[in-house]
Scaffold this active site. Structure first.
Site, PDB file in Angstrom:
ATOM      1  N   TYR A  24       0.837  -1.194   0.000  1.00 14.00           N
ATOM      2  CA  TYR A  24       0.000   0.000   0.000  1.00 14.00           C
ATOM      3  C   TYR A  24       0.878   1.253   0.000  1.00 14.00           C
ATOM      4  O   TYR A  24       0.623   2.201  -0.743  1.00 14.00           O
ATOM      5  CB  TYR A  24      -0.928   0.014   1.214  1.00 14.00           C
ATOM      6  CG  TYR A  24      -1.768   1.266   1.295  1.00 14.00           C
ATOM      7  CD1 TYR A  24      -2.827   1.474   0.416  1.00 14.00           C
ATOM      8  CD2 TYR A  24      -1.489   2.263   2.232  1.00 14.00           C
ATOM      9  CE1 TYR A  24      -3.591   2.636   0.474  1.00 14.00           C
ATOM     10  CE2 TYR A  24      -2.234   3.425   2.296  1.00 14.00           C
ATOM     11  CZ  TYR A  24      -3.285   3.603   1.419  1.00 14.00           C
ATOM     12  OH  TYR A  24      -4.031   4.758   1.470  1.00 14.00           O
ATOM     13  N   GLN A 127      -3.884  17.938   6.884  1.00 16.08           N
ATOM     14  CA  GLN A 127      -4.231  17.773   5.468  1.00 16.08           C
ATOM     15  C   GLN A 127      -5.701  17.413   5.320  1.00 16.08           C
ATOM     16  O   GLN A 127      -6.238  16.615   6.083  1.00 16.08           O
ATOM     17  CB  GLN A 127      -3.351  16.673   4.853  1.00 16.08           C
ATOM     18  CG  GLN A 127      -3.706  16.302   3.431  1.00 16.08           C
ATOM     19  CD  GLN A 127      -4.684  15.134   3.355  1.00 16.08           C
ATOM     20  OE1 GLN A 127      -4.855  14.393   4.318  1.00 16.08           O
ATOM     21  NE2 GLN A 127      -5.356  14.991   2.223  1.00 16.08           N
ATOM     22  N   ARG A 164      -4.783   1.470  -8.320  1.00 16.39           N
ATOM     23  CA  ARG A 164      -3.600   0.906  -7.667  1.00 16.39           C
ATOM     24  C   ARG A 164      -3.729  -0.614  -7.631  1.00 16.39           C
ATOM     25  O   ARG A 164      -4.316  -1.195  -6.717  1.00 16.39           O
ATOM     26  CB  ARG A 164      -3.453   1.500  -6.274  1.00 16.39           C
ATOM     27  CG  ARG A 164      -3.335   3.018  -6.300  1.00 16.39           C
ATOM     28  CD  ARG A 164      -3.414   3.656  -4.931  1.00 16.39           C
ATOM     29  NE  ARG A 164      -3.559   5.120  -5.051  1.00 16.39           N
ATOM     30  CZ  ARG A 164      -3.838   5.924  -4.030  1.00 16.39           C
ATOM     31  NH1 ARG A 164      -3.997   5.408  -2.815  1.00 16.39           N
ATOM     32  NH2 ARG A 164      -3.957   7.219  -4.229  1.00 16.39           N
ATOM     33  N   LYS A 251      -2.028  21.209  -2.309  1.00 15.62           N
ATOM     34  CA  LYS A 251      -1.147  20.076  -2.606  1.00 15.62           C
ATOM     35  C   LYS A 251      -1.636  19.309  -3.840  1.00 15.62           C
ATOM     36  O   LYS A 251      -2.811  18.933  -3.908  1.00 15.62           O
ATOM     37  CB  LYS A 251      -1.084  19.125  -1.407  1.00 15.62           C
ATOM     38  CG  LYS A 251      -0.164  17.928  -1.580  1.00 15.62           C
ATOM     39  CD  LYS A 251      -0.144  17.085  -0.301  1.00 15.62           C
ATOM     40  CE  LYS A 251       0.829  15.928  -0.400  1.00 15.62           C
ATOM     41  NZ  LYS A 251       0.433  14.921  -1.398  1.00 15.62           N
ATOM     42  N   HIS A 275       1.438  13.002  -6.135  1.00 18.78           N
ATOM     43  CA  HIS A 275       0.901  12.063  -5.145  1.00 18.78           C
ATOM     44  C   HIS A 275       1.775  10.800  -5.053  1.00 18.78           C
ATOM     45  O   HIS A 275       1.284   9.689  -4.858  1.00 18.78           O
ATOM     46  CB  HIS A 275      -0.545  11.675  -5.484  1.00 18.78           C
ATOM     47  CG  HIS A 275      -1.420  11.500  -4.284  1.00 18.78           C
ATOM     48  ND1 HIS A 275      -2.280  12.464  -3.852  1.00 18.78           N
ATOM     49  CD2 HIS A 275      -1.552  10.477  -3.410  1.00 18.78           C
ATOM     50  CE1 HIS A 275      -2.938  12.045  -2.772  1.00 18.78           C
ATOM     51  NE2 HIS A 275      -2.501  10.834  -2.477  1.00 18.78           N
ATOM     52  N   ARG A 278       0.921   7.857  -7.317  1.00 13.30           N
ATOM     53  CA  ARG A 278      -0.205   7.010  -6.903  1.00 13.30           C
ATOM     54  C   ARG A 278      -1.524   7.407  -7.552  1.00 13.30           C
ATOM     55  O   ARG A 278      -2.549   6.795  -7.292  1.00 13.30           O
ATOM     56  CB  ARG A 278      -0.358   7.062  -5.377  1.00 13.30           C
ATOM     57  CG  ARG A 278       0.816   6.447  -4.638  1.00 13.30           C
ATOM     58  CD  ARG A 278       0.817   6.802  -3.158  1.00 13.30           C
ATOM     59  NE  ARG A 278      -0.327   6.270  -2.433  1.00 13.30           N
ATOM     60  CZ  ARG A 278      -0.430   5.021  -1.992  1.00 13.30           C
ATOM     61  NH1 ARG A 278       0.540   4.151  -2.254  1.00 13.30           N
ATOM     62  NH2 ARG A 278      -1.485   4.625  -1.314  1.00 13.30           N
TER      63      ARG A 278
END
EC number: 1.1.-.-
Length: 378
Positions: A24, A127, A164, A251, A275, A278
């Site tokens: 992960y 965040q 993913r 971001k 990222h 990702r």
């Protein structure tokens, strides 16, 4: 292969963690081309060696939004940090505080804001994603304010989750995922004892606090998929800008026009980021995207950068390319998984030493001295 402390910690983390957790954090989206480019492109940036400059006094200090830090490094927000070590967000925050750098807590952390903030004396950053559940967003912002959070980092490159495929193979998602995770934990007794048994509760602490009931790991992927908002636009951030009276960082910027939009919006900073490879595979590495963005908005806001940073030398490269501060994600998680708070502190010590060597041999006495003149043929 890039030889570094991060590489060693990655090996240790892979040995200690159940595969679903290692893959992960280690994996990217689709064919993982951008994931690889992030490190490869950065490693290709050549520094200009300069000697005999009396480097006896060298400073790595920096100031960000009026606050002084010991290094131009921050810990990035990483979801599920508390699954990599017992109450991992708390351990990471303590390590960052000890080294005098910012810690950024993720929306999808295991530990809630109310657990992490009292564990440190220095205010942390937080965040947030744009989510369909605006009630949750308002709630968590109010709680962040109450906990003394100083800076809001707003992630905008995840209107939909990336594909993913490693997660489907590893047991993080896909058929029989829960049973596969239990079987993997049994084969990694050190993690099972330290985190699996004594690191509970294993839920999304900030979301569970809002909902009034546990949001377990098995709900994680589904909850994210249901709540990310593909209709996001700059107007959706306006009420947050009005509500949040502290510094706000956007971001997930890879294009200079988006960076200019962030300036017009009134953001105090941006994070040049894909990222960590990702999300959209095939986009530019952060190292490739950074220079044109810095040329467009340098001086108008603080420029942070993440993705691919594995050494203190990489931090120096990013600063020379135009960043004000580098943010670490995977590398600190590897260290946290391997040795907890001590691992993160040791990693940051090594980053600092590597930065000092690099700056001494490029003739940069402070981070302000790092610029394009520090690079070869740039």
């Amino acid at each position: 292969m890039i030889i570094s402390a991060s590489t060693d910690y990655r090996k240790a983390a892979k040995s200690k963690l159940p595969p679903f957790l290692f893959h992960y954090i280690d994996g990217g989206s689709y064919g993982e081309h951008t994931l690889r480019r992030n490190t490869e492109d950065l490693a290709e940036i050549a520094l200009k060696q300069r000697v005999l400059n009396d480097m006896s006094e060298l400073s790595l200090d920096t100031e960000i939004f009026g606050e002084k830090f010991n290094l131009p490094i921050a810990l990035s927000p990483v979801g599920l940090t508390g699954m990599y070590a017992r109450r991992g967000e708390v351990q990471a925050a303590k390590a960052a505080e000890k080294k005098g750098i910012p810690f950024t807590m993720s929306t999808v952390s295991v530990c809630p804001i109310e657990e992490v903030a009292p564990a440190i004396e220095r205010p942390m950053w937080f965040q947030l994603y744009v989510l369909k559940d605006r009630g949750f967003m308002k709630n968590v912002l109010e709680r962040a304010k109450a906990a003394g959070v100083t800076t809001l980092v707003f992630t905008v490159d995840m209107p939909v989750p990336g594909a993913r495929y490693r997660d489907m193979h590893s047991g993080m998602s896909g058929p029989n995922a829960a049973a596969r995770r239990v079987f993997q934990a049994m084969r990694h007794p050190q993690w099972a004892f330290d985190v699996g048994l004594f690191g509970k509760p294993h839920d999304l602490g900030n979301i569970s606090t809002y909902r009034g009931e546990p949001t377990k790991l098995e709900d994680y992927i589904g909850w994210l998929g249901e709540n990310f908002d593909p209709s996001i636009s700059w107007k959706d951030l306006e009420w947050i800008r009005d509500f949040w009276d502290g510094p706000m960082v956007i971001k997930g910027i890879l294009d200079e026009e988006d960076a200019k939009d962030a300036v017009r919006f009134g953001a105090d900073g941006i994070v040049v980021s894909n990222h960590g490879g990702r999300q959209l595979d095939g986009v530019m590495s952060s190292a490739k995207a950074l220079p044109s963005i810095a040329d467009a908005v340098k001086g108008d806001m603080k420029i942070f950068v993440d993705s691919g940073i594995r050494t203190g030398l990489d931090v120096v490269r990013m600063l020379a390319l135009g960043a004000d501060c580098a943010m670490l994600g995977r590398s600190f998680i590897y260290a946290l998984a391997a040795q907890g708070q001590n691992g993160v502190e040791n990693l940051l010590d090594l980053y600092e030493k590597e930065m000092r060597v690099a700056m001494t041999l490029t003739g940069a006495k402070s981070i302000q001295d790092l610029n394009r003149d520090s690079l070869v043929n740039f």
